[in-house]
Design a protein around this motif. Sequence first.
Motif, PDB file in Angstrom:
ATOM      1  N   THR A 186      67.329   8.314 -44.188  1.00 44.29           N
ATOM      2  CA  THR A 186      68.152   7.656 -45.211  1.00 44.29           C
ATOM      3  C   THR A 186      67.650   8.014 -46.612  1.00 44.29           C
ATOM      4  N   ASN A 213      78.589   6.539 -45.543  1.00 42.95           N
ATOM      5  CA  ASN A 213      77.530   5.686 -45.023  1.00 42.95           C
ATOM      6  C   ASN A 213      76.334   6.565 -44.693  1.00 42.95           C
ATOM      7  N   GLN A 215      73.265   5.732 -43.902  1.00 40.05           N
ATOM      8  CA  GLN A 215      72.484   5.307 -42.746  1.00 40.05           C
ATOM      9  C   GLN A 215      73.117   5.763 -41.428  1.00 40.05           C
ATOM     10  N   GLU A 216      74.452   5.769 -41.387  1.00 39.99           N
ATOM     11  CA  GLU A 216      75.159   6.201 -40.176  1.00 39.99           C
ATOM     12  C   GLU A 216      75.464   7.698 -40.176  1.00 39.99           C
ATOM     13  N   LYS A 217      75.022   8.383 -41.231  1.00 38.67           N
ATOM     14  CA  LYS A 217      75.174   9.837 -41.344  1.00 38.67           C
ATOM     15  C   LYS A 217      76.638  10.276 -41.238  1.00 38.67           C
ATOM     16  N   ARG A 218      77.466   9.684 -42.087  1.00 39.75           N
ATOM     17  CA  ARG A 218      78.871  10.088 -42.105  1.00 39.75           C
ATOM     18  C   ARG A 218      79.410  10.029 -43.533  1.00 39.75           C
ATOM     19  N   ALA A 292      73.084  -3.338 -46.397  1.00 39.82           N
ATOM     20  CA  ALA A 292      72.652  -3.497 -45.010  1.00 39.82           C
ATOM     21  C   ALA A 292      72.502  -4.958 -44.625  1.00 39.82           C
TER      22      ALA A 292
END
Length: 294
Positions: A186, A213, A215-218, A292
């Motif tokens: 992140t 996002n 953290q979600e790698k998108r 988060a």
Amino acid sequence: MSSITEGAFPYDNAFSRNLGWVTEAEQQKLRKAKVAVAGLGGVGGFHVTTLARFGIGAFSIADFDNFDVPNFNRQAGAMVSTLGRPKAEVIGAMVKDINPSADLQVYPKGVDESNIDEFLKGATVYVDGLDFFAFKARQLAFAACHRLGIPAVTAAPLGMGTSVLVFLPGQMSFEEYFGFEGCNDTEKALRFLLGLTPKRLHNSYLVEPDRINLQEKRGPSTVAGCMLCAGVAATETVKLILGRGEIRAAPWSYHVDAYTHHAAWSWRPMGYRNPLQRLGFKLGMAMLSQSATK
């Protein structure tokens, strides 16, 4: 001309329309050059095919992934006919379809510690085509280029524009600019985003920010951004090969945005240690932490 074979390929005629912007001697220099491209998805496929049309004579290309439906909006090799096929195989075939005489080395399992030096062997320039979140492979490739003295170009698709960085031998390295060492994914994503986009020209037309996002790698992407990446990265690569035209290496970067009709240079001395970058990172991490907990 459907009967053209590798031995009979009319290279000079095929790339004759480049002449005027390059000389005949320079075109032969491009023919003798080798470009390495890791990552053949959103930007990488366009990097390779654009450079092939410049008449680059040799390539090392690498990708471990296969084409899938979500690739259709932006990737050069993504078509119904290529669904499920390896990206390296498809892009390699496209290169040979453009220039059957091209010397092509294909790495269908991507790049890692075991093959990075072989992948880069003889390369005149490395062009980064890796996915935004492929941090380990990106660190590996840029560190190897710095160690081996190979110029490296990265162009990131940002909305309907692109941000470009060039790393030259003996000058600021990728690590010195981005500061990935010791960071989690992140933190790397935020450092990478901040380093690529000091001017944030694309922010004004991001209509649904929650599509990003880290953290979600998108995140969202467009074919316009990817194709702009290929044009500017290929231009920097050709300039490096021919040894003419101004090259502003990191900590300089430039951002071109077609949607806003703006272009801007950025200068970040000290790279990620620059006070503006450090402030941006601190604020960004605070925002990520806050989101988060919601």
